[in-house]
Design an enzyme around this catalytic site. Sequence first.
Site, PDB file in Angstrom:
ATOM      1  N   ARG A   1      -2.884 -10.366   4.374  1.00 61.72           N
ATOM      2  CA  ARG A   1      -3.522 -10.683   3.467  1.00 61.72           C
ATOM      3  C   ARG A   1      -2.247  -9.611   2.186  1.00 61.72           C
ATOM      4  NH1 ARG A   1      -5.996  -6.715  -0.962  1.00 61.72           N
ATOM      5  NH2 ARG A   1      -7.874  -7.831  -2.120  1.00 61.72           N
TER       6      ARG A   1
ATOM      7  N   LYS B   1       0.677  -1.280   0.208  1.00 64.23           N
ATOM      8  CA  LYS B   1      -0.400  -0.395   0.383  1.00 64.23           C
ATOM      9  C   LYS B   1       0.701   0.825  -0.310  1.00 64.23           C
ATOM     10  CE  LYS B   1      -4.546  -2.278   1.660  1.00 64.23           C
ATOM     11  NZ  LYS B   1      -5.568  -2.292   2.443  1.00 64.23           N
TER      12      LYS B   1
END
Length: 284
Positions: free
Chosen positions: A261, A220
């Site tokens: 994840r 991210k």
Amino acid sequence: MNNPLPGLPVFDRCAVMGVVNVTPDSFSDGGRWLDPHKAVAHGLDLVARGADLVDVGGESTRPGSQRVTEEEELRRVIPVVRELAAAGVPVSVDTMRASVAQQSLAAGAVLVNDVSGGLADPAMAQVVADSGAPFVVMHWRGQSADMEQRAVYGDVVADVVAELTARMEALLAAGVKGEQLILDPGLGFAKTAEHNWALLGGLDALTALGHPVLVAASRKRFLGTLLADPQTGELRPPRRRDDATAAISVLSARAGAWAVRVHDVAGTADAVRVVAAWRAAGPS
């Protein structure tokens, strides 16, 4: 971390959820797995590299993204879910639509991962309640197109805990069982980099709620910011953020996360096994 979830094994360590984006526009690997045959092959490769579950999604939720139609999402997702499930892979479906969740569960998915926590589609709670499948309830304040405007908090950890608690109560009232619920702090969704780091540092406030916690930090933007070129300020590209992602996987596992994840499975799969061995060798 080891709370039993319906239809899933009880892992003896933090589980690893591999990501298969069946999209042309995901921030990390958009377009690489849009072809269903390539997506299935990638999912099988993730399992071979150490993934415990594979999360299949047909709609990008990167900041600023626009929604695809229900028909297009179904076209992308269902064949991939069906083939991976038929191959014995525990499949999670990443969707905000009740119809996609329902058809994916019918095709063999065992878990529903809804980044809206059931807020985007009022029918989702009933689908989840009827199925009995585990359901990821992510902290969410609105669609990706304008979610960055909602990144305003007093105390981000306290606010996220309170809002997730309210969401859980609503789902329980709608018939979803507590044993189905998995919590996700929603890193990057209506969160600044500072908010993300605060939530990771305060992960114990989420695990204290008594439900499994999923951490989804992989590649991210806040990691790209942390690792930006010191000379130019250019963000580290997404596919060069995997070492930092593995570090977060270690710390999340140590903090009691049920699963992480990730896009690059191998490094994280090794990392969570090291954490489990370290913990097992420590004082009882």
